[in-house]
Enzyme design. Structure first.
Site, PDB file in Angstrom:
ATOM      1  N   ASN A  71      -5.892  12.277   0.318  1.00 16.18           N
ATOM      2  CA  ASN A  71      -5.057  11.448   1.193  1.00 16.18           C
ATOM      3  C   ASN A  71      -6.011  10.657   2.087  1.00 16.18           C
ATOM      4  OD1 ASN A  71      -2.406  10.613   2.097  1.00 16.18           O
ATOM      5  ND2 ASN A  71      -2.829  11.714   3.989  1.00 16.18           N
ATOM      6  N   LYS A  72      -5.436   9.820   2.924  1.00 18.48           N
ATOM      7  CA  LYS A  72      -6.221   8.930   3.776  1.00 18.48           C
ATOM      8  C   LYS A  72      -7.364   9.672   4.475  1.00 18.48           C
ATOM      9  CE  LYS A  72      -5.937   5.438   4.073  1.00 18.48           C
ATOM     10  NZ  LYS A  72      -6.831   4.611   3.204  1.00 18.48           N
ATOM     11  N   GLN A  86      -3.396   2.397   9.844  1.00 21.54           N
ATOM     12  CA  GLN A  86      -2.045   2.491   9.278  1.00 21.54           C
ATOM     13  C   GLN A  86      -1.113   3.276  10.198  1.00 21.54           C
ATOM     14  OE1 GLN A  86      -4.855   2.887   7.533  1.00 21.54           O
ATOM     15  NE2 GLN A  86      -4.643   2.298   5.398  1.00 21.54           N
ATOM     16  N   ARG A 108      -6.559   0.048  -7.799  1.00 26.69           N
ATOM     17  CA  ARG A 108      -7.119   1.034  -6.846  1.00 26.69           C
ATOM     18  C   ARG A 108      -7.252   2.345  -7.626  1.00 26.69           C
ATOM     19  NH1 ARG A 108      -4.362   1.402  -1.027  1.00 26.69           N
ATOM     20  NH2 ARG A 108      -6.430   2.186  -0.447  1.00 26.69           N
ATOM     21  N   ASP A 155      -2.199  10.903  -2.121  1.00 26.88           N
ATOM     22  CA  ASP A 155      -2.417   9.886  -3.158  1.00 26.88           C
ATOM     23  C   ASP A 155      -2.600  10.515  -4.527  1.00 26.88           C
ATOM     24  OD1 ASP A 155      -3.093   8.409  -0.584  1.00 26.88           O
ATOM     25  OD2 ASP A 155      -2.990   6.845  -2.116  1.00 26.88           O
ATOM     26  N   ARG A 198       0.843  -1.193   0.000  1.00 28.98           N
ATOM     27  CA  ARG A 198       0.000   0.000   0.000  1.00 28.98           C
ATOM     28  C   ARG A 198       0.878   1.243   0.000  1.00 28.98           C
ATOM     29  NH1 ARG A 198       1.480   1.886   4.170  1.00 28.98           N
ATOM     30  NH2 ARG A 198       0.268   3.747   3.860  1.00 28.98           N
ATOM     31  N   GLY A 199       0.203   2.416  -0.041  1.00 27.97           N
ATOM     32  CA  GLY A 199       0.922   3.682  -0.140  1.00 27.97           C
ATOM     33  C   GLY A 199       1.071   4.024  -1.614  1.00 27.97           C
ATOM     34  N   ALA A 200       0.750   5.268  -1.966  1.00 26.78           N
ATOM     35  CA  ALA A 200       0.670   5.637  -3.391  1.00 26.78           C
ATOM     36  C   ALA A 200       1.934   5.300  -4.185  1.00 26.78           C
ATOM     37  CB  ALA A 200       0.319   7.124  -3.498  1.00 26.78           C
TER      38      ALA A 200
HETATM   39  O1  MRU Z   1      -4.969   3.155   1.789  1.00 28.65           O
HETATM   40  P1  MRU Z   1      -3.501   3.409   1.934  1.00 28.65           P
HETATM   41  O2  MRU Z   1      -2.925   2.863   3.186  1.00 28.65           O
HETATM   42  O3  MRU Z   1      -2.728   2.980   0.700  1.00 28.65           O
HETATM   43  O4  MRU Z   1      -3.386   4.991   2.027  1.00 28.65           O
HETATM   44  C1  MRU Z   1      -2.120   5.574   2.018  1.00 28.65           C
HETATM   45  C2  MRU Z   1      -2.114   7.034   2.239  1.00 28.65           C
HETATM   46  O5  MRU Z   1      -3.122   7.664   2.352  1.00 28.65           O
HETATM   47  C3  MRU Z   1      -0.765   7.686   2.241  1.00 28.65           C
HETATM   48  O6  MRU Z   1      -0.779   8.824   3.040  1.00 28.65           O
HETATM   49  C4  MRU Z   1      -0.400   8.095   0.802  1.00 28.65           C
HETATM   50  O7  MRU Z   1      -0.521   7.009  -0.066  1.00 28.65           O
HETATM   51  C5  MRU Z   1       0.962   8.649   0.709  1.00 28.65           C
HETATM   52  S1  MRU Z   1       2.219   7.423   0.903  1.00 28.65           S
HETATM   53  C6  MRU Z   1       3.712   8.171   0.690  1.00 28.65           C
END
Ligand code: MRU
Length: 336
Positions: free
Chosen positions: A239-240, A188, A86, A229, A49-51
């Site tokens: 973002n999250k 997270q 996603r 993201d 996970r993470g963009a």
């Molecule tokens: O659903 P996730 O855990 O993939 O969400 C991740 C986030 O919201 C992060 O803040 C974002 O991807 C930036 S990661 C450098």
């Protein structure tokens, strides 16, 4: 393909492995990814996970597939499927396009795909470093710093974006304290950011998402750093879920609010936040076994924070202050 290793991803001797982020912090389990279809499942289950990291993971899965001899048609089909695994993080689409879909037919050689996938991994490491170089200067001795979700080494091929800044400031000897939002519903912050901060010996306190406004009022938080993201052309960003609430509280309490991301997260084709697709996930993540079975749930995985709540965007090409008339398009091309 050469061997590559990050906190959450490993390519070694022809094998692609993913650290199962759903099992952290209690177990460190590495899963072998045998195919692009499996990478899609790992991405959708947030095991990776993470963009930036889902873009890197998709690129490496396609490269490993090409290396195993998949036909051009199969590689193209796999790329189209990975691209939509996603919907919110634009890094995923950008990486798949760069490795396969934007290439003219002649460029779709195995060696071309492999070298572009390796370049995406290597570039992300450099992008994280340059973001950290710019961002660490924003953290001062005595600061209380809040972060939401996980934008660290587990979310990128490098040291992270928002958390990379925090890590670099710590390495430079800055004395500050980090508050970590637990980040409902999938935690997270509690599971991953707390794990990373523990590994690096950075002092932190875990809080419930609902506590940050009170800490701001008490004067215990001076700065917020979050990842993104997708950043739209006007500076709005996804973002999250919960990031927008933090930004509103920060504005009310005159706390600086920074978003950190590489150029691969900026989507100039997206005019503003209303055009960013927001992923909705299963109700069970919110129910989490605590609510009446089948109760009605709304579970958007991300929210959009308007640009006007952002003190600065910390990108690999520098710190962009839109309020001072800077424009994201002048900072959103490749710096490496
Ligand atoms: O659903 P996730 O855990 O993939 O969400 C991740 C986030 O919201 C992060 O803040 C974002 O991807 C930036 S990661 C450098």
């Amino acid at each position: 393909m050469k061997n590559m290793k990050s906190l959450g991803l490993l390519f070694q001797d022809g094998k692609l492995l993913v650290l199962d982020q759903q099992k952290l912090p209690h177990e460190e389990v590495w899963l072998t990814c045998e195919s692009p279809e499996q990478m899609i499942q790992l991405i959708q289950a947030l095991k990776i996970r993470g963009a930036p990291l889902i873009g890197v993971g998709a690129a490496l899965a396609l490269a490993a597939y090409a290396e195993k001899g998949a036909s051009r048609a199969k590689i193209l089909d796999a790329a189209l499927a990975l691209r939509i695994a996603r919907p919110t993080a634009v890094n995923l689409m950008a990486a798949v396009d760069r490795v396969v879909l934007n290439c003219v037919k002649g460029d779709l050689t195995v060696s071309g795909i492999l070298s572009r996938a390796e370049a995406i991994f290597d570039e992300d490491v450099v992008l994280c470093d340059t973001i950290a170089c710019h961002g660490e200067l924003l953290i001062e001795d005595g600061d209380g710093v809040l972060t939401h979700c996980n934008a660290g080494g587990l979310a990128t091929a490098g040291i992270g974006t928002a958390l990379g800044i925090i890590r670099r400031a710590h390495e430079k000897g800055r004395k500050f304290h980090v508050f970590v939002d637990e980040t409902r519903p999938l935690l997270q912050g509690a599971r991953l950011t707390a794990w990373e901060l523990s590994q690096f010996g950075i002092p932190y306190t875990l809080i419930c998402d609902s506590m940050s406004a009170m800490l701001m009022r008490q004067g215990r938080i001076q700065k917020v750093f979050v990842g993104a993201d997708r950043i739209a052309r006007n500076g709005d960003f996804a973002n999250k879920i919960g990031t927008y609430t933090v930004a509103l509280a920060a504005r009310y309490h005159q706390v600086s609010f920074y978003v950190a991301a590489p150029y691969t997260t900026v989507d100039l084709a997206c005019p503003d936040g209303s055009a960013i697709p927001i992923e909705e996930r299963t109700p069970d993540e919110v129910r989490a076994g605590n609510s009446p079975a089948g109760c009605s749930v709304y579970n958007p995985a991300f929210d959009v924070t308007p640009a006007e709540l952002v003190s600065a965007h910390v990108l690999d090409r520098g710190v962009v202050r839109l309020r001072d008339g800077a424009k994201l398009e002048d900072f959103s091309s490749r710096c490496t």
